[in-house]
Design an enzyme around this catalytic site. Structure first.
Site, PDB file in Angstrom:
ATOM      1  CG  ASN A 164     -11.989  44.726 105.847  1.00  0.00           C
ATOM      2  OD1 ASN A 164     -12.588  45.489 105.984  1.00  0.00           O
ATOM      3  ND2 ASN A 164     -11.194  44.286 104.964  1.00  0.00           N
ATOM      4  CD  GLU A 222     -10.258  41.701 100.323  1.00  0.00           C
ATOM      5  OE1 GLU A 222     -10.922  42.346 100.027  1.00  0.00           O
ATOM      6  OE2 GLU A 222     -10.501  41.360 101.454  1.00  0.00           O
ATOM      7  NE  ARG A 247     -18.236  28.096 107.307  1.00  0.00           N
ATOM      8  CZ  ARG A 247     -17.620  28.922 108.503  1.00  0.00           C
ATOM      9  NH1 ARG A 247     -16.368  28.136 108.531  1.00  0.00           N
ATOM     10  NH2 ARG A 247     -17.988  29.921 108.427  1.00  0.00           N
ATOM     11  CB  ILE A 259     -16.631  29.750  99.351  1.00  0.00           C
ATOM     12  CG1 ILE A 259     -17.789  30.825 100.021  1.00  0.00           C
ATOM     13  CG2 ILE A 259     -17.317  29.397  98.029  1.00  0.00           C
ATOM     14  CD1 ILE A 259     -19.125  31.052  99.334  1.00  0.00           C
ATOM     15  N   GLY A 260     -13.898  30.569  98.252  1.00  0.00           N
ATOM     16  CA  GLY A 260     -12.810  30.112  97.179  1.00  0.00           C
ATOM     17  C   GLY A 260     -12.317  29.214  97.208  1.00  0.00           C
ATOM     18  CD  GLU A 261      -8.087  32.130 100.427  1.00  0.00           C
ATOM     19  OE1 GLU A 261      -7.952  32.012 101.598  1.00  0.00           O
ATOM     20  OE2 GLU A 261      -8.223  33.929 100.233  1.00  0.00           O
ATOM     21  NE  ARG A 301     -24.004  41.730  99.450  1.00  0.00           N
ATOM     22  CZ  ARG A 301     -22.519  41.936  99.733  1.00  0.00           C
ATOM     23  NH1 ARG A 301     -22.278  42.673  98.719  1.00  0.00           N
ATOM     24  NH2 ARG A 301     -21.651  40.996 100.528  1.00  0.00           N
ATOM     25  NE  ARG A 356     -13.101  45.820 101.111  1.00  0.00           N
ATOM     26  CZ  ARG A 356     -14.353  44.710 101.851  1.00  0.00           C
ATOM     27  NH1 ARG A 356     -14.557  44.738 102.768  1.00  0.00           N
ATOM     28  NH2 ARG A 356     -15.249  44.232 100.504  1.00  0.00           N
ATOM     29  N   GLY A 402     -19.558  37.560 100.338  1.00  0.00           N
ATOM     30  CA  GLY A 402     -20.232  39.045  99.210  1.00  0.00           C
ATOM     31  C   GLY A 402     -19.280  37.866  98.217  1.00  0.00           C
ATOM     32  CE  LYS A 413     -12.819  40.180 109.088  1.00  0.00           C
ATOM     33  NZ  LYS A 413     -13.035  39.211 107.030  1.00  0.00           N
ATOM     34  CG  HIS A 445     -15.222  41.664  96.009  1.00  0.00           C
ATOM     35  ND1 HIS A 445     -15.918  40.916  95.341  1.00  0.00           N
ATOM     36  CD2 HIS A 445     -15.098  41.688  97.221  1.00  0.00           C
ATOM     37  CE1 HIS A 445     -16.455  40.448  96.322  1.00  0.00           C
ATOM     38  NE2 HIS A 445     -16.731  41.184  97.507  1.00  0.00           N
TER      39      HIS A 445
END
Length: 402
Positions: free
Chosen positions: A9, A385, A287, A331-333, A243, A95, A214, A16, A183
Site C-alpha cells: 500500500n 485493507e 490530535r 480517527i474513527g478507531e 482536502r 492498493r 482521508g 505499508k 475507501h
C-alpha cells in the site's frame, strides 16, 4: 517454507506492507509480517513486526539513502528477501485508489491494465502515481510474478443510477464522469467482518464512517454499498486532513476566472491546503486540533463533526433507516471525542452512547459502544485493507493455477 502473498500500500511518503503465508491445502491466509517504510525523503525509517507483534527490525536511514519511493521500494525488497531466506512471494497485491469505468472488480495487471490506470492519474493525483510506481518497478525486475490491482472504487460499482450519476449530459457519463466512491477495500472488510463481530446487524441498514486523514462514509444495506460521500474523485464529501470535501463547483470557476489561478494551482490548493489544515491554519491532524486552544482549531473540528452529521442523515435516507453505525480508520478507531460528538449530533436518530465503552483505551478489536437504550447500535471495528487485498490476490492466484 509456505508460499506467501505480499501486499503493498504505497503512498507519497510511506510504503505499508504485509506478508501473508498461504496454509497448505486450505488456502487460508496467516499474517506473517507487517510494517512500513515512512518518512521517505525526509526522515526515512523501516519498522516491521512479526505475527506476534514483536519488532523484528527498526532501521533509520539517511535521506540520501532513501530519497524517494523507488529507492525505498528497493530497500524493502532487499530486506524482505533476506528476512524470508531469499524466497519471493508467489503474488503481490496492490492498493490502487481509482479503477475508473473499466474495472468493477480486482484484476491481474498486464500492459493493457497498467496503461488504463495511468490515464486515471489526474483523478487521484495524491494516490494513483504512488500506487502504480511499485507495480512498474516489480514488472521491470520480476516480470513473471503475478501482480494484482485491488481498487478502492470496486465495492461501490453496484450503486443504483440515482447514486451513480451527476445531473450532466449522458455523453459525459458514458465517458466516465460519474460518482465512483472510494475507501471500498475498507468498507468491504467491515462488511465481511459484521457476520462475525456483529451478526445482529450484518444484513441490516448500516452507515460505516471511515474517518482518517482521508475521510468518507458509506451507506450499506444487505451487505451492498448503495451510496457514498465521495464521488468522481477523492475530493468530495466530508472535509479531510487537507482536502475540502463538498464544494460548490462555482468556487473552482471563481478561482480560475477571477483569481487567475491555473488548473495546477487549484489542484494543489484542493489536495494540499484545504480541509482541517485550511480551516484551522494549524494542522491537518485531529490530535493536534483537539490539543489546541486556538478558536480556529475548534472551528475546524466543529465543521468536521457538523458535516459528518449531515452525511449520516443523508445516507440514512438513502437506505431508508438505520440499524447501526460503524466507526473505523485512524480517527474513527482512536478518537472517542470525535465519535461522541458525531453521535451527539445524531441523537435525533435515537443514538445513545455508553460513555465508558466509548472512552475505553485498553479495548482491542471490534466492540459495541452504544448503550442498551440506544435504538441504533454503534460499533468501533478496526479495518484491515491489506488483508482484503491479500484475499483478492489469493483468489486470482488460485484461479490462474487451475
Amino acid at each position: 517454507m509456505p508460499d506467501t502473498i505480499l501486499v503493498i500500500n504505497a503512498g507519497s511518503s510511506s510504503i505499508k506492507f504485509q506478508l501473508f503465508e498461504i496454509a497448505d491445502g486450505a488456502g487460508e491466509l496467516t499474517l506473517s509480517l507487517k510494517g512500513q517504510i515512512e518518512g521517505i525523503g525526509s526522515h526515512p525509517s523501516l519498522i516491521a513486526r512479526n505475527k506476534q507483534g514483536e519488532i523484528v527490525t527498526h532501521r533509520i536511514f539517511a535521506v540520501a539513502d532513501l530519497p524517494d519511493a523507488r529507492a525505498a521500494l528497493g530497500q524493502l525488497a532487499s530486506w524482505l528477501r533476506a528476512w524470508h531466506d531469499g524466497a519471493f512471494p508467489v503474488a503481490i497485491g496492490h492498493r490502487v485508489v481509482h479503477g475508473g469505468p473499466d474495472y468493477d472488480t480486482h484484476v491481474a495487471v498486464d500492459d493493457d491494465v497498467l496503461a488504463k490506470l495511468e490515464v486515471l492519474v489526474p483523478l487521484a493525483p495524491l494516490h494513483q502515481p504512488n500506487n502504480l510506481l511499485p507495480i512498474r518497478a516489480i514488472r521491470a525486475t520480476q516480470p513473471g510474478v503475478l501482480q494484482v490491482a485491488c481498487f478502492d472504487t470496486a465495492f461501490h460499482r453496484g450503486h443504483p443510477d440515482v447514486a451513480d450519476r451527476y445531473a450532466i449530459p449522458e455523453q459525459l457519463y458514458l465517458e466516465g464522469i460519474r460518482r465512483y466512491g472510494f475507501h471500498g477495500l475498507s468498507y468491504e472488510y467491515i462488511t465481511r467482518s459484521l457476520p462475525i463481530v456483529a451478526s445482529e446487524v450484518a444484513g441490516g441498514r448500516i452507515v460505516v464512517a471511515h474517518l482518517g486523514s482521508g475521510a468518507s462514509m458509506c451507506a450499506i444495506r444487505d451487505g451492498r454499498s448503495l451510496d457514498s460521500t465521495m464521488g468522481f474523485t477523492a475530493l468530495d464529501g466530508l472535509p479531510m486532513g487537507t482536502r475540502p470535501g463538498q464544494l460548490d463547483a462555482g468556487v473552482i470557476l471563481h478561482l480560475i476566472t477571477h483569481k487567475g489561478m491555473t488548473a495546477d494551482a487549484v489542484q494543489h490548493l484542493l489536495y494540499h491546503d484545504c480541509g482541517l489544515k485550511g480551516l484551522s491554519g494549524i494542522s491537518n491532524d485531529v490530535r493536534d486540533l483537539l490539543a489546541s486552544d486556538d478558536p480556529r482549531a475548534k472551528l475546524a473540528l466543529d465543521y468536521f463533526v457538523y458535516r459528518a452529521g449531515l452525511a449520516l442523515g443523508s445516507l440514512t435516507a438513502a437506505i431508508e433507516g438505520l440499524d447501526a453505525i460503524v466507526f473505523t480508520a485512524g480517527i474513527g478507531e482512536n478518537s472517542p471525542v470525535i465519535r461522541a460528538r458525531i453521535c451527539r449530533q445524531a441523537r435525533w436518530l435515537g443514538i445513545d452512547l455508553d460513555k465508558t465503552a466509548n472512552a475505553a483505551t485498553d479495548a482491542a478489536g471490534a466492540r459495541l459502544i452504544s448503550s442498551p437504550a440506544s435504538r441504533v447500535r454503534v460499533y468501533v471495528i478496526p479495518t484491515d485493507e491489506e488483508r482484503m487485498i491479500a484475499h483478492h490476490t489469493l483468489e486470482i492466484f488460485r484461479r490462474q493455477r487451475r
